[in-house]
Design a protein around this motif. Structure first.
Motif, PDB file in Angstrom:
ATOM      1  N   GLU A  70      -4.379  -2.098   1.597  1.00  0.00           N
ATOM      2  CA  GLU A  70      -4.515  -2.174  -0.192  1.00  0.00           C
ATOM      3  C   GLU A  70      -3.103  -2.799  -0.549  1.00  0.00           C
ATOM      4  O   GLU A  70      -3.189  -3.971  -1.447  1.00  0.00           O
ATOM      5  N   ALA A  71      -2.076  -2.362   0.056  1.00  0.00           N
ATOM      6  CA  ALA A  71      -0.761  -3.075  -0.459  1.00  0.00           C
ATOM      7  C   ALA A  71      -0.655  -4.558  -0.189  1.00  0.00           C
ATOM      8  O   ALA A  71      -0.263  -5.107  -0.851  1.00  0.00           O
ATOM      9  N   ALA A  72      -1.080  -4.732   1.177  1.00  0.00           N
ATOM     10  CA  ALA A  72      -0.949  -6.181   1.553  1.00  0.00           C
ATOM     11  C   ALA A  72      -1.827  -7.065   0.687  1.00  0.00           C
ATOM     12  O   ALA A  72      -1.452  -8.193   0.345  1.00  0.00           O
ATOM     13  N   HIS A  73      -3.085  -6.383   0.272  1.00  0.00           N
ATOM     14  CA  HIS A  73      -3.615  -7.178  -0.667  1.00  0.00           C
ATOM     15  C   HIS A  73      -3.104  -7.407  -2.089  1.00  0.00           C
ATOM     16  O   HIS A  73      -3.058  -8.705  -2.504  1.00  0.00           O
ATOM     17  N   SER A  74      -2.534  -6.400  -2.314  1.00  0.00           N
ATOM     18  CA  SER A  74      -1.772  -6.536  -3.523  1.00  0.00           C
ATOM     19  C   SER A  74      -0.651  -7.464  -3.726  1.00  0.00           C
ATOM     20  O   SER A  74      -0.208  -7.919  -4.664  1.00  0.00           O
ATOM     21  N   PHE A  75       0.045  -8.117  -2.372  1.00  0.00           N
ATOM     22  CA  PHE A  75       0.915  -9.020  -2.397  1.00  0.00           C
ATOM     23  C   PHE A  75       0.178 -10.175  -2.318  1.00  0.00           C
ATOM     24  O   PHE A  75       0.761 -11.097  -2.120  1.00  0.00           O
ATOM     25  N   GLY A  76      -1.145 -10.062  -2.393  1.00  0.00           N
ATOM     26  CA  GLY A  76      -1.889 -11.610  -2.113  1.00  0.00           C
ATOM     27  C   GLY A  76      -1.762 -12.163  -0.620  1.00  0.00           C
ATOM     28  O   GLY A  76      -2.116 -13.355  -0.738  1.00  0.00           O
ATOM     29  N   ALA A  77      -2.150 -11.119   0.343  1.00  0.00           N
ATOM     30  CA  ALA A  77      -2.175 -11.727   1.686  1.00  0.00           C
ATOM     31  C   ALA A  77      -3.776 -11.843   1.612  1.00  0.00           C
ATOM     32  O   ALA A  77      -4.649 -11.313   1.002  1.00  0.00           O
ATOM     33  N   ASN A  78      -4.150 -12.905   2.591  1.00  0.00           N
ATOM     34  CA  ASN A  78      -5.274 -12.965   2.798  1.00  0.00           C
ATOM     35  C   ASN A  78      -5.964 -12.446   4.028  1.00  0.00           C
ATOM     36  O   ASN A  78      -5.465 -11.752   4.827  1.00  0.00           O
ATOM     37  N   LYS A 102      -0.829  -9.608  10.503  1.00  0.00           N
ATOM     38  CA  LYS A 102       0.335  -9.118  10.325  1.00  0.00           C
ATOM     39  C   LYS A 102       0.227  -7.532   9.729  1.00  0.00           C
ATOM     40  O   LYS A 102       1.136  -6.953   9.760  1.00  0.00           O
ATOM     41  N   VAL A 103      -1.155  -6.936   9.283  1.00  0.00           N
ATOM     42  CA  VAL A 103      -1.124  -5.622   9.226  1.00  0.00           C
ATOM     43  C   VAL A 103      -1.719  -4.746  10.212  1.00  0.00           C
ATOM     44  O   VAL A 103      -1.126  -3.887  10.969  1.00  0.00           O
ATOM     45  N   ARG A 163      -0.502  -5.616  14.069  1.00  0.00           N
ATOM     46  CA  ARG A 163       0.697  -4.900  14.135  1.00  0.00           C
ATOM     47  C   ARG A 163       0.962  -3.691  14.086  1.00  0.00           C
ATOM     48  O   ARG A 163       1.869  -3.158  14.795  1.00  0.00           O
ATOM     49  N   GLN A 216      -4.218 -12.834   7.474  1.00  0.00           N
ATOM     50  CA  GLN A 216      -2.775 -12.251   7.534  1.00  0.00           C
ATOM     51  C   GLN A 216      -3.081 -10.809   7.574  1.00  0.00           C
ATOM     52  O   GLN A 216      -2.120 -10.099   8.274  1.00  0.00           O
ATOM     53  N   SER A 239      -4.567   2.202   3.105  1.00  0.00           N
ATOM     54  CA  SER A 239      -3.519   2.043   1.749  1.00  0.00           C
ATOM     55  C   SER A 239      -2.474   0.996   2.161  1.00  0.00           C
ATOM     56  O   SER A 239      -2.024   0.258   1.188  1.00  0.00           O
ATOM     57  N   LEU A 240      -2.475   0.721   3.513  1.00  0.00           N
ATOM     58  CA  LEU A 240      -1.664  -0.308   3.783  1.00  0.00           C
ATOM     59  C   LEU A 240      -2.153  -1.617   3.642  1.00  0.00           C
ATOM     60  O   LEU A 240      -1.641  -2.736   3.306  1.00  0.00           O
TER      61      LEU A 240
END
Lengths: 258, 222
Positions: free
Chosen positions: B124-132, B139-140, B143, B135, B121-122
């Motif tokens: 997915e959340a990063a995708h929803s903010f437009g992370a490539n 970053k996810v 980290r 990243q 789900s993290l």
């Protein structure tokens, strides 16, 4: 404005075909708090994930601000998502980042200057009333606080739209009211259009101006919230309403917070 | 005691240093190879960021073949390769090559398992903010799994530490070599005992330090 036109979604796994959405057409106007309600497994979460294209439709088009975004890829898609914040049932905060670093994440991935990001994050944390917690980690916060951080994070890029996927389902009733009040304020003061997914009629009634009822991947009813509640047209809605009355706010929820 | 140290002190000290150098160098190179391999393996799984059945299957084979060859056999089997890389199959450099070859697939597996623990789900959340994807990996995934990755370093280090003793039997030097040549072949139980004590202490110290570090950087509730 968000428009879904005849959206369908079929999952194909080997010989099994599962139809999750069937001919869904909806229009969400700017300024709306639009509720999508239904029982679990009705297709609510799948539906909302089509708006920011976390899921791709197998049929139909998705139109946002008069642009057909259905086939957006790469940079175009990431730019689109910048305009659509999202919050989740289990908050989905990054556990190894501080509250502040969670809020700066959407800015960081755009490569903005660090000092600006931090300034903006502090402003957003003030908005959600948690700025004094900026150094803490998510595991040190209560559920309601975590969701408020998630709201600040979703607002980082100044989105026009915000998707809320069962945002209060993991919260007790008192905290739910606080989070809903905050969402209402974000809608009113920042003009963010909201799409709220919920199985709770209470939640829908408290904040949505329009609702759509979904069942088995099909929209069975749509209209102004007060109309749907006062004069439900479909059996599914009537059933949901009846069940909602039979289960008043559980006292268990209240105890969780105490 | 004084006499013992005078006779064997410098031997044991240089053996300890050799063992440490072999373990550290091989751990380092194993991560240089194994970390990207593990990331690649994790992102190509069917539920990963970039599912790719073919690449995932091939990587799985490489990793499993690498892990299924007993180290003592690998050690002698790749001697020509070792000579090609460092010019010798003896001493510390001659041991670091097979140690690295043995540990890299192990590291890849350990890394992949750490990354698999990251809540989807993290991502997915990063995708929803437009992370490539890049990243999301840096970053996810890396980290968020950092405490687990750090614990993986301890597992790798301790395994390699054990392998160095086997490398000692074919001329690598180190504590394993001393224990066998003096403790076993010349029947000197005092040397054997000191070698064992040094090994136990080194592993304990390292493991405790890593455990402390992993706990210290982990911000989840524990």
């Amino acid at each position: 404005m968000i428009e879904l036109k005849h959206v369908g979604k079929v999952y194909q796994a080997r010989d099994e075909r599962h139809r999750a959405l069937d001919d869904v057409s909806l229009t969400i106007e700017d300024g709306d708090i639009f509720g999508i309600i239904g029982a679990s497994g009705a297709g609510k979460s799948t539906l909302v994930r089509h708006i920011n294209l976390l899921e791709r439709p197998t049929e139909g088009r998705i139109i946002i601000d008069d642009k057909d975004v259905t086939d957006y890829q790469g940079k175009e898609l990431r730019e689109l998502r910048k305009n659509i914040g999202m919050i989740f049932q289990n908050f989905s905060l990054f556990q190894q980042r501080t509250v502040l670093q969670n809020v700066t994440f959407p800015l960081e991935i755009r490569g903005h200057a660090k000092a600006e990001n931090i300034e903006r994050a502090h402003k957003l944390l003030q908005l959600v009333g948690l700025d004094e917690m900026w150094k803490r980690y998510p595991s040190e916060l209560s559920g309601g606080q975590q969701q408020r951080v998630a709201i600040a994070r979703a607002l980082a890029n100044n989105p026009r739209y915000m998707l809320c996927d069962e945002a209060t389902s993991a919260l007790d009733s008192r905290t739910t009211i606080q989070v809903l009040d905050l969402l209402k304020r974000v809608n009113r003061e920042l003009g963010v259009t909201m799409v709220v997914i919920t199985h709770s009629l209470d939640v829908a009634q408290q904040i949505c101006n329009r609702i759509a009822v979904i069942d088995g991947g099909v929209i069975v009813e749509e209209g102004l919230t007060q109309d749907v509640f006062a004069n439900p047209q479909s059996d599914v809605t009537r059933e949901l309403l009846a069940r909602g009355k039979a289960e008043p706010q559980s006292t268990l929820d209240m105890e969780k917070e105490a | 005691m004084g006499e013992f140290l005078e006779t064997y002190g410098s031997l044991l000290a240089s053996g300890t240093v050799d063992t440490l150098v072999m373990t550290c160098a091989a751990s380092f190179f194993a991560y240089v190879i194994g970390l990207p391999l593990g990331i690649w393996f994790a992102v190509t799984t069917p539920t990963g960021l970039r599912p790719n059945r073919a690449i995932n299957t091939i990587l799985g084979w490489i990793i499993n073949i690498g892990r299924s060859i007993p180290f003592i056999i690998l050690l002698v089997a790749i001697i020509p390769f070792t000579r090609l890389i460092v010019g010798t199959s003896l001493g510390v450099p001659g041991a670091v090559v097979p140690l690295t070859v043995a540990a890299a697939p192990f590291v890849a597996r350990v890394v992949e398992q750490s990354l698999a623990e990251v809540d989807s789900s993290l991502i997915e959340a990063a995708h929803s903010f437009g992370a490539n994807n890049f990243q999301i990996i840096t970053k996810v995934m890396l980290r968020e799994s950092l405490p687990s990755l750090v614990r993986g370093v301890a597992i790798t280090f301790v395994s390699l530490f054990g392998y160095t003793a086997m490398a000692g039997t074919v001329g690598a030097g180190g504590l394993g070599d001393i224990a066998i040549r003096y403790g076993y072949q010349r029947y000197m139980p005092d040397v054997m005992l000191v070698c064992i004590i040094i090994c136990v202490v080194m592993v304990q110290v390292f493991q405790s330090a890593i455990d402390w570090l992993a706990r210290h950087i982990d911000k989840r509730k524990h």
